[in-house]
Design a protein around this motif. Structure first.
Motif, PDB file in Angstrom:
ATOM      1  N   UNK A 123       0.827  -1.206   0.000  1.00 18.52           N
ATOM      2  CA  UNK A 123       0.000   0.000   0.000  1.00 18.52           C
ATOM      3  C   UNK A 123       0.865   1.261   0.000  1.00 18.52           C
ATOM      4  N   UNK A 124       1.949   1.234   0.759  1.00 19.01           N
ATOM      5  CA  UNK A 124       2.867   2.378   0.772  1.00 19.01           C
ATOM      6  C   UNK A 124       3.438   2.645  -0.621  1.00 19.01           C
ATOM      7  N   UNK A 125       3.810   1.572  -1.313  1.00 20.70           N
ATOM      8  CA  UNK A 125       4.357   1.712  -2.663  1.00 20.70           C
ATOM      9  C   UNK A 125       3.319   2.292  -3.615  1.00 20.70           C
ATOM     10  N   UNK A 126       2.069   1.807  -3.498  1.00 18.57           N
ATOM     11  CA  UNK A 126       0.994   2.268  -4.378  1.00 18.57           C
ATOM     12  C   UNK A 126       0.699   3.746  -4.143  1.00 18.57           C
ATOM     13  N   UNK A 127       0.579   4.147  -2.873  1.00 23.54           N
ATOM     14  CA  UNK A 127       0.276   5.549  -2.565  1.00 23.54           C
ATOM     15  C   UNK A 127       1.389   6.466  -3.066  1.00 23.54           C
ATOM     16  N   UNK A 128       2.644   6.067  -2.835  1.00 23.59           N
ATOM     17  CA  UNK A 128       3.776   6.879  -3.299  1.00 23.59           C
ATOM     18  C   UNK A 128       3.750   7.012  -4.823  1.00 23.59           C
TER      19      UNK A 128
END
Length: 250
Positions: A123-128
């Protein structure tokens, strides 16, 4: 000028919202990692207690199984029971987590390919990724409409920002622009291209969101089937126990 200020305000609000999501996910990542390491420590301590208690440790065995189940929700693990009753626990890639009473802690660099911990990292990768795409779309629009590094005394661009190190948070509207000092649109790009880029971003987000919702439904169905099968093996059937009680009474 007012529409430009509304545009900047909206873009910055979206950018802040994404930053807040990242902050929240980072807090969840820390809390989940600490939670997993807490379970590992308790399992190792129970391993030691079970080894001392021998076969007279049903309560300890049950407590350890509960902890293993909770741990398996956070990270994908393999559990191997030793002949002495001790559990050895590893990640799917073979990395040891619990070896008897020895614990190898999980950290942010641990390669975890499933469970809640991996979900937070993904999720962190997607949001970034989406925040970067939003930044690029806003930059493309500002440059195409007219953006300079600093306001001019007269006839400046509508937007003020650093094209080489662009940041939505630092984007401003040229304060010198007025009815008597209208902006000069020194366009260095195509506004329609910027609009298409943003629409593509929104479409991609919508499609990925729908795919995620479908994936949740499919995985929940698989989880229920797996849990039902597990309960049929490890669970206690009150009907079966009552039948056995009557049989043994007879």
């Amino acid at each position: 000028k007012e529409r430009a200020e509304a545009f900047v305000e909206t873009a910055q609000s979206m950018d802040r919202a994404m930053s807040n999501v990242k902050d929240d996910l980072n807090q969840q990542l820390t809390a989940t990692t600490d939670e997993a390491n807490g379970y590992l420590k308790q399992i190792a301590e129970l391993n030691t207690s079970i080894l001392r208690s021998g076969s007279q440790s049903n309560d300890l065995l049950d407590k350890r199984d509960v902890l293993v189940e909770k741990l398996s929700e956070l990270v994908p693990i393999k559990v191997k029971a030793q002949t002495n009753g001790v559990y050895n626990i590893t990640l799917r890639n073979g990395t040891s987590l619990v070896d008897g009473s020895n614990v190898t802690k999980i950290d942010e660099n641990s390669v975890v390919t499933g469970g809640k911990l991996a979900g937070i990292n993904e999720s962190l990768t997607i949001v970034a990724n989406y925040q970067n795409k939003l930044n690029d779309s806003v930059k493309e629009f500002a440059v195409a409409t007219g953006m300079s590094a600093s306001p001019a005394t007269a006839g400046g661009n509508l937007f003020i920002g650093d094209e080489n190190n662009f940041s939505i948070a630092n984007l401003k509207v040229n304060s010198t622009i007025s009815k008597d000092n209208p902006p000069v649109l020194n366009q260095a790009g195509n506004p329609q291209s910027a609009q298409d880029s943003f629409q593509s971003l929104v479409g991609e987000l919508g499609a990925e969101s729908q795919s995620a919702m479908n994936s949740i439904a499919n995985h929940e169905a698989a989880l229920m089937a797996t849990e039902s099968h597990r309960q049929s093996v490890t669970g206690v059937s009150l009907d079966e126990e009552m039948a056995n009680l009557i049989k043994y009474q007879h």
